[in-house]
Design an enzyme around this catalytic site. Structure first.
Site, PDB file in Angstrom:
ATOM      1  N   GLU A   1      10.955  -2.953  12.702  1.00 29.65           N
ATOM      2  CA  GLU A   1      10.866  -2.154  11.357  1.00 29.65           C
ATOM      3  C   GLU A   1       9.489  -1.203  11.501  1.00 29.65           C
ATOM      4  OE1 GLU A   1      10.311  -1.648   6.692  1.00 29.65           O
ATOM      5  OE2 GLU A   1       9.350  -3.435   7.796  1.00 29.65           O
TER       6      GLU A   1
ATOM      7  N   LYS B   1       0.463   1.480  15.419  1.00 27.40           N
ATOM      8  CA  LYS B   1       1.691   0.768  15.595  1.00 27.40           C
ATOM      9  C   LYS B   1       2.527   1.610  15.259  1.00 27.40           C
ATOM     10  CE  LYS B   1       4.779  -1.980  12.903  1.00 27.40           C
ATOM     11  NZ  LYS B   1       5.377  -1.555  11.847  1.00 27.40           N
TER      12      LYS B   1
ATOM     13  N   LYS C   1      -3.248  -8.440  -7.696  1.00 27.74           N
ATOM     14  CA  LYS C   1      -3.464  -8.274  -6.029  1.00 27.74           C
ATOM     15  C   LYS C   1      -3.426  -7.014  -5.581  1.00 27.74           C
ATOM     16  CE  LYS C   1      -4.313  -9.138  -1.621  1.00 27.74           C
ATOM     17  NZ  LYS C   1      -4.590  -7.675  -1.131  1.00 27.74           N
TER      18      LYS C   1
ATOM     19  N   CYS D   1      10.229   0.688   2.590  1.00 26.77           N
ATOM     20  CA  CYS D   1      11.178   0.013   2.718  1.00 26.77           C
ATOM     21  C   CYS D   1      12.584   0.358   2.923  1.00 26.77           C
ATOM     22  CB  CYS D   1      10.378  -1.617   2.433  1.00 26.77           C
ATOM     23  SG  CYS D   1      10.888  -1.286   0.256  1.00 26.77           S
TER      24      CYS D   1
ATOM     25  N   TRP E   1       0.543  -1.369   0.575  1.00 18.78           N
ATOM     26  CA  TRP E   1       0.109   0.410  -0.297  1.00 18.78           C
ATOM     27  C   TRP E   1       0.700   1.064  -0.340  1.00 18.78           C
ATOM     28  CZ3 TRP E   1       1.817   2.457   4.098  1.00 18.78           C
ATOM     29  CH2 TRP E   1       2.140   1.821   5.580  1.00 18.78           C
TER      30      TRP E   1
ATOM     31  N   THR F   1       4.365 -11.586   5.767  1.00 20.91           N
ATOM     32  CA  THR F   1       3.551 -11.630   4.651  1.00 20.91           C
ATOM     33  C   THR F   1       4.270 -12.554   3.482  1.00 20.91           C
ATOM     34  OG1 THR F   1       1.191 -10.310   5.459  1.00 20.91           O
ATOM     35  CG2 THR F   1       1.983 -11.675   3.074  1.00 20.91           C
TER      36      THR F   1
ATOM     37  N   GLU G   1       9.987  -9.104  -1.829  1.00 20.53           N
ATOM     38  CA  GLU G   1      11.030  -8.168  -1.273  1.00 20.53           C
ATOM     39  C   GLU G   1      10.321  -7.617   0.138  1.00 20.53           C
ATOM     40  OE1 GLU G   1      11.574  -4.668  -0.534  1.00 20.53           O
ATOM     41  OE2 GLU G   1      10.515  -3.631  -1.986  1.00 20.53           O
ATOM     42  N   CYS G   2      10.685  -7.293   0.650  1.00 18.99           N
ATOM     43  CA  CYS G   2      10.008  -7.061   2.342  1.00 18.99           C
ATOM     44  C   CYS G   2      10.476  -5.859   2.676  1.00 18.99           C
ATOM     45  CB  CYS G   2      10.277  -8.938   2.696  1.00 18.99           C
ATOM     46  SG  CYS G   2       9.366  -9.776   1.887  1.00 18.99           S
TER      47      CYS G   2
END
Length: 497
Positions: free
Chosen positions: A400, A355, A194, A305, A170, A251, A270-271
């Protein structure tokens, strides 16, 4: 394409878009409601106002999209077109995106809370450039022969991998769809995108423009929906050959499990990242360094990220550098994302806001020193925050945050700086600041990260691979020819002569 819209022009365009945005799934060249008839509401994070109700796709819609994607691939309506034909269509697609740039930028800002100025100046142009770059690459990649001896001839050829699921984050919806679909379409694959449930609207518009450009029905499908429903169904589908995912590490690990539990599809991840900005004792002009530190930590509200959220600075430079950093971030305006003069918008949703805000409480609990910021506004904005005296034992050093929070840690030796930089489970990006060439090479090579910049913050360009080490990435890279190759299979054809 304009990057100089006024606030009033952006608001007028937003009002014009209201009620006209595409909100249904795009499958086989048509907009269609979810099979279940369900929808979910997407809102403007800045105001809480409802933008539209989006089709809530699930396994039935993924099945339908995969069916059409598979048929389009096997029929060869795209996969078997010549490279020059695919190139022509993709260049037309890029031109349609460019013609619609202002609307795409405003829609992106409305849906995600990103400052519209950034969308106009960076996100939309990067998306268009990525499509064009891979379009131009199509007819410039040569297959090869292997040295097989005089009694044989061997061809080594690339073939499109097949049906690809693209799962988007997002925080950069437009840029990430460009990074995924550019090389995948160039390679000849058929796609199911998606998008993130919070930011589905630009993906649907991009699919519409792709179809108008001439990408055949069934080749480019978009199924919005919740991750636990549409995302999981895509990951578990036995007729999907590959999934490319950008998002959280947690995820991303699920998609590896989905692959293991289904057809061992290829997975490219890619996290997350907890990226260091290492400022050595021999760093150049500290006011210039500060500008890169500010951009690296606070661009896109830190929802990035590759954000360099850990400042690791030589103890002798800390005070002077922070003086420049605080002075520069104080000039960044925070407010309505549709006002191009604002560099900081709101966070993407209430859950994420809470958060990020929780780390401000953790800083207080740990007795850390807040140098600037540390507060929230109106339940959606987090002030740019700089926190000093952060040690590797702190949660703020290790986890993170994905918000506008910069931590500060000092060191005395180059070896200590390298150790601190690598003291993380992530390895996506890093920055090194030094005027000493030997130190630049030494530290850049020693840091375990996929992308290291020297004396600047950035991610390279369309021609440079982007991805990480350790728990920041798996299976491949976005951007560059390496991204193109990951959407292909390598086949050996052996001739006896």
């Amino acid at each position: 394409m304009t990057d100089s819209l006024t606030a009033s022009e952006c608001k007028a365009l937003a009002e014009k878009l209201a009620g006209k945005v595409r909100n249904q799934a795009f499958i086989n060249g048509e907009f269609t409601p979810a099979a279940s008839g369900r929808t979910y509401t997407t809102t403007n994070p800045a105001t809480g106002a409802v933008i539209t109700d989006v089709a809530g796709g699930d396994a039935a819609d993924i099945d339908r999209a995969v069916l059409h994607a598979r048929k389009s691939f096997e029929d060869g309506v795209w996969s078997k077109r010549s490279p020059s034909e695919r190139k022509t269509v993709l260049l037309k697609f890029a031109a349609l995106l460019e013609a619609d740039a202002a609307s795409l930028a405003v829609l992106e800002s409305l849906d995600s809370g990103k400052p519209v100025g950034e969308c106009l100046a960076l996100d939309v142009p990067d998306t268009i450039n990525t499509i064009r770059w891979h379009a131009e690459l199509i007819d410039k990649i040569y297959d090869s022969t292997a040295p097989s001896g005089s009694d044989a001839m061997t061809l080594v050829v690339r073939e499109p991998i097949g049906v690809v699921g693209c799962v988007l984050p997002w925080n950069f919806p437009l840029m990430m769809i460009g990074w995924k679909i550019g090389p995948a379409l160039a390679a000849g694959c058929s796609l199911i995108v998606k998008p993130a449930e919070d930011t589905s609207l630009t993906a649907l518009r991009v699919a519409e423009l792709a179809y108008q450009a001439g990408i055949p029905a069934g080749v480019f499908n978009v199924v919005p929906g919740l991750g636990a429903e549409a995302g999981a169904a895509l990951g578990l589908h036995n007729d999907v050959d590959m999934v490319t995912f950008t998002g959280s590490t947690q995820t991303g690990k699920r998609f590896l499990r989905y692959a293991a539990d289904s057809n061992l599809k290829r997975v490219v991840l890619e996290c997350g990242g907890k990226n260091p900005a290492v400022v050595l004792k021999d760093a150049p002009d500290l006011s210039v360094v500060a500008s890169h530190i500010v951009n690296g930590a606070f661009w896109n509200m830190g929802e990035n990220c590759s954000a360099t959220s850990r400042l690791i600075v030589h103890a002798s430079l800390k005070d002077e550098l922070l003086k420049h950093v605080i002075e520069q971030i104080s000039s960044w305006k925070m407010g309505d994302p549709l006002d191009p003069s604002n560099q900081l918008g709101e966070l993407v949703n209430k859950t994420h806001f809470e958060k990020v805000a929780s780390y401000l409480d953790i800083a207080k609990q740990e007795g850390l020193k807040v140098l600037t910021g540390g507060k929230t506004q109106e339940g959606v904005y987090v002030e740019p925050t700089i926190i000093d005296k952060v040690t590797p034992e702190s949660k703020l050093f290790r986890e993170e945050i994905f918000g506008p929070v910069l931590t500060v840690t000092t060191f005395e030796t180059v070896e200590e700086a390298i150790r601190l930089a690598n003291d993380t489970s992530y390895g996506l990006a890093a920055s090194v600041y030094t005027e000493n060439l030997s130190n630049a090479v030494k530290v850049s090579r020693a840091i375990r990260a996929g992308c290291v910049t020297v004396n600047c913050f950035g991610e390279g360009d369309a021609g440079t691979p982007f991805g990480g080490y350790k728990q920041s990435g798996f299976g491949g890279r976005d951007k560059s020819i390496f991204a193109h190759d990951q959407y292909t299979e390598i086949k050996t054809i052996w001739f006896s002569v």
